[in-house]
Design an enzyme around this catalytic site. Structure first.
Site, PDB file in Angstrom:
ATOM      1  N   ASP A 141       0.840  -1.200   0.000  1.00 42.94           N
ATOM      2  CA  ASP A 141       0.000   0.000   0.000  1.00 42.94           C
ATOM      3  C   ASP A 141       0.879   1.255   0.000  1.00 42.94           C
ATOM      4  O   ASP A 141       1.958   1.254  -0.586  1.00 42.94           O
ATOM      5  CB  ASP A 141      -0.940  -0.029   1.204  1.00 42.94           C
ATOM      6  CG  ASP A 141      -2.297   0.557   0.884  1.00 42.94           C
ATOM      7  OD1 ASP A 141      -2.357   1.780   0.675  1.00 42.94           O
ATOM      8  OD2 ASP A 141      -3.288  -0.187   0.824  1.00 42.94           O
ATOM      9  N   HIS A 161      -3.691   5.973   3.236  1.00 39.69           N
ATOM     10  CA  HIS A 161      -4.458   4.755   2.972  1.00 39.69           C
ATOM     11  C   HIS A 161      -3.840   3.517   3.604  1.00 39.69           C
ATOM     12  O   HIS A 161      -4.539   2.670   4.164  1.00 39.69           O
ATOM     13  CB  HIS A 161      -4.607   4.558   1.464  1.00 39.69           C
ATOM     14  CG  HIS A 161      -5.488   3.416   1.094  1.00 39.69           C
ATOM     15  ND1 HIS A 161      -5.007   2.250   0.554  1.00 39.69           N
ATOM     16  CD2 HIS A 161      -6.823   3.265   1.210  1.00 39.69           C
ATOM     17  CE1 HIS A 161      -6.010   1.418   0.346  1.00 39.69           C
ATOM     18  NE2 HIS A 161      -7.127   2.019   0.730  1.00 39.69           N
ATOM     19  N   SER A 181     -11.616  -1.356  -0.492  1.00 39.56           N
ATOM     20  CA  SER A 181     -10.270  -1.440   0.063  1.00 39.56           C
ATOM     21  C   SER A 181     -10.274  -1.467   1.581  1.00 39.56           C
ATOM     22  O   SER A 181      -9.261  -1.796   2.207  1.00 39.56           O
ATOM     23  CB  SER A 181      -9.428  -0.253  -0.417  1.00 39.56           C
ATOM     24  OG  SER A 181     -10.066   0.950  -0.093  1.00 39.56           O
TER      25      SER A 181
END
Length: 476
Positions: free
Chosen positions: A155, A201, A416
């Protein structure tokens, strides 16, 4: 009095492809410019021969993934055509595919959380999603995991100092090269230890797995390793492929890919009807990397994507391709597929809202979805309108709260966010029953213990429940 700043982060389609059509033919001119190309070899055994051939033709290598025989080179198309004629071990090449992060940030900041339990110092009351998936915390009594089992998070990095995460972070490795994407990110120094999470994120995803503080993840004592492939902008697919290989070589038990991209499996034709491409080099490399991870004993988990598409409906996906993926003047034969969600050896996750309905942004498809869990929803936004939705806090009824850089917390939605809950649960099954390097058995348990509700096109084997996944010792 305890106070925390809570920023809003709305993720409609967290990681989707910035689709770039390859140009295999009819592109050379007398003064043809050099461009980046991804070249996939039929076998990594040909890597050394290929490097010698590139040197012979003065072609620069800008990135490579030796394990799968994937190279990014700077060349003219004419020179690549020459190479292909000279070396029969070149399988395919195309312009590099990039993955981008589409994040819509809300400027509102909440300084006081009325439902915060100040005495217990907890945000559990806000975690409707975690309450549902753990049977209101009962699953923690069966197992909360240990650092003997590890989830690799590919990520945007991770906040190493976040109080809810730092106890479980084992390592971090950076795959963003110096200068970042096409040299446009001066803050990227290429250092393998660089781990700043500019997008936030990766930190949010990590919290869904292993947060153990004001918020709780599904596996609050599991080990996590970070593989950073996003800086502040987009990422090359080759960086992600490289990270999959590295995570597998690190013997991580589960690999979390909260991202998706699209490819045309077939033939693309330009406006003049001339064929331009078949399959893409990166996609073949993805397949090989995931197969390698599976052979090493790692389970790969992927989000299905946030475009709200039925991926089994060719008319729907074709229209999406034409409208959004640079295909308005082109056509294709074959089908559009989500990657890595529709590749072999991948557990594909769709998202649900608080009412157990498929999230209005989640992709779906019969035979594509493996399992569903909670990633939030946005149904009430249309009902109440944006101003009232955020001003009156209605969003909190269907948004998911999670960890953010700087030791803070934020709200978000997306497939996600559902995906790491599945990754964490798989890690718990492995840890509790000592099923390391037995990926197929672990996935079987996950699917067998799902609550079989809803359309299979939406939920696959069913709705995941961590408690049921851990309740009974499996027998094979």
């Amino acid at each position: 009095m305890f106070k925390k700043k809570l920023k809003f982060l709305l993720v409609f389609c967290l990681l989707t492809l910035a689709f770039t059509l390859p140009s295999h033919v009819h592109a050379s001119t007398d003064k043809e410019q050099e461009n980046l190309y991804s070249v996939y070899l039929k076998s990594p055994n040909n890597n050394e021969d290929f490097l010698k051939l590139l040197k012979k033709h003065n072609i620069e290598v800008t990135y490579k993934v030796d394990q799968v025989g994937l190279f990014q080179v700077k060349s003219t198309q004419k020179n690549l055509e020459i190479l292909s004629n000279e070396a029969n071990y070149i399988d395919s090449y195309n312009s590099p595919l990039t993955v981008q992060s589409n994040i819509i940030k809300q400027n509102s900041v909440v300084n006081n959380i009325s439902s915060l339990n100040q005495q217990n110092n907890s945000l559990w009351d806000l975690q409707w999603d975690m309450q549902k998936v753990t049977n209101n915390g009962l699953s923690y009594q069966l197992s909360s995991g240990s650092r003997n089992t590890v989830v690799g998070i590919i990520d945007s990095g991770i906040d190493f100092n976040h109080p809810d995460l730092k106890g479980n972070i084992l390592s971090s490795e950076n795959f963003v090269p110096k200068g970042g994407l096409r040299g446009t990110e001066p803050n990227e120094n290429g250092d393998m230890a660089f781990n700043i999470d500019y997008l936030g994120h990766g930190t949010f995803v990590a919290g869904q797995i292993a947060a153990n503080g004001l918020i709780k993840g599904v596996a609050p004592n599991i080990g996590i390793k970070s593989y950073r492939v996003f800086g502040s902008k987009n990422a090359d697919s080759s960086w992600i492929i490289n990270a999959i290989i590295k995570a597998a070589n690190d013997d991580v038990d589960v690999i979390n890919l909260s991202l998706s991209t699209f490819l045309v499996k077939g033939e693309i034709k330009g406006p003049n009807g001339v064929p331009q491409a078949g399959d893409f080099a990166e996609i073949k490399a993805y397949k090989k990397a995931i197969a390698f991870a599976h052979k090493k004993g790692s389970i790969v988990v992927s989000s299905i994507g946030n475009e709200g598409l039925n991926l089994k409906d060719k008319n729907v996906t074709s229209e999406y391709w034409k409208q959004n993926l640079n295909g308005s003047n082109n056509s294709f034969s074959g089908k559009l597929i989500a990657v890595p969600a529709q590749l072999p050896n991948v557990v594909t996750v769709s998202s649900l809202g608080p009412t157990e309905k498929l999230s209005n942004f989640s992709n779906f498809g019969n035979g594509i979805v493996d399992i569903a869990t909670y990633g939030g929803d946005m149904r009430l936004l249309k009902q109440y309108g944006e101003e009232k939705y955020f001003k009156e806090g209605i969003f909190s009824q269907e948004f998911v709260v999670g960890a953010a850089p700087g030791g803070t917390y934020t709200y978000s939605v997306g497939t996600s966010i559902a995906t790491p809950k599945v990754a964490g649960t798989l890690a718990l099954i492995i840890d509790k029953y000592h099923l390391h390097k037995k990926p197929d058995k672990v996935v079987h348990i996950l699917k067998r213990t799902a609550e079989r509700e809803g359309d299979k096109a939406y939920t696959g084997s069913g709705i995941m429940n961590v408690y049921y996944s851990l309740l009974n010792k499996p027998s094979f």
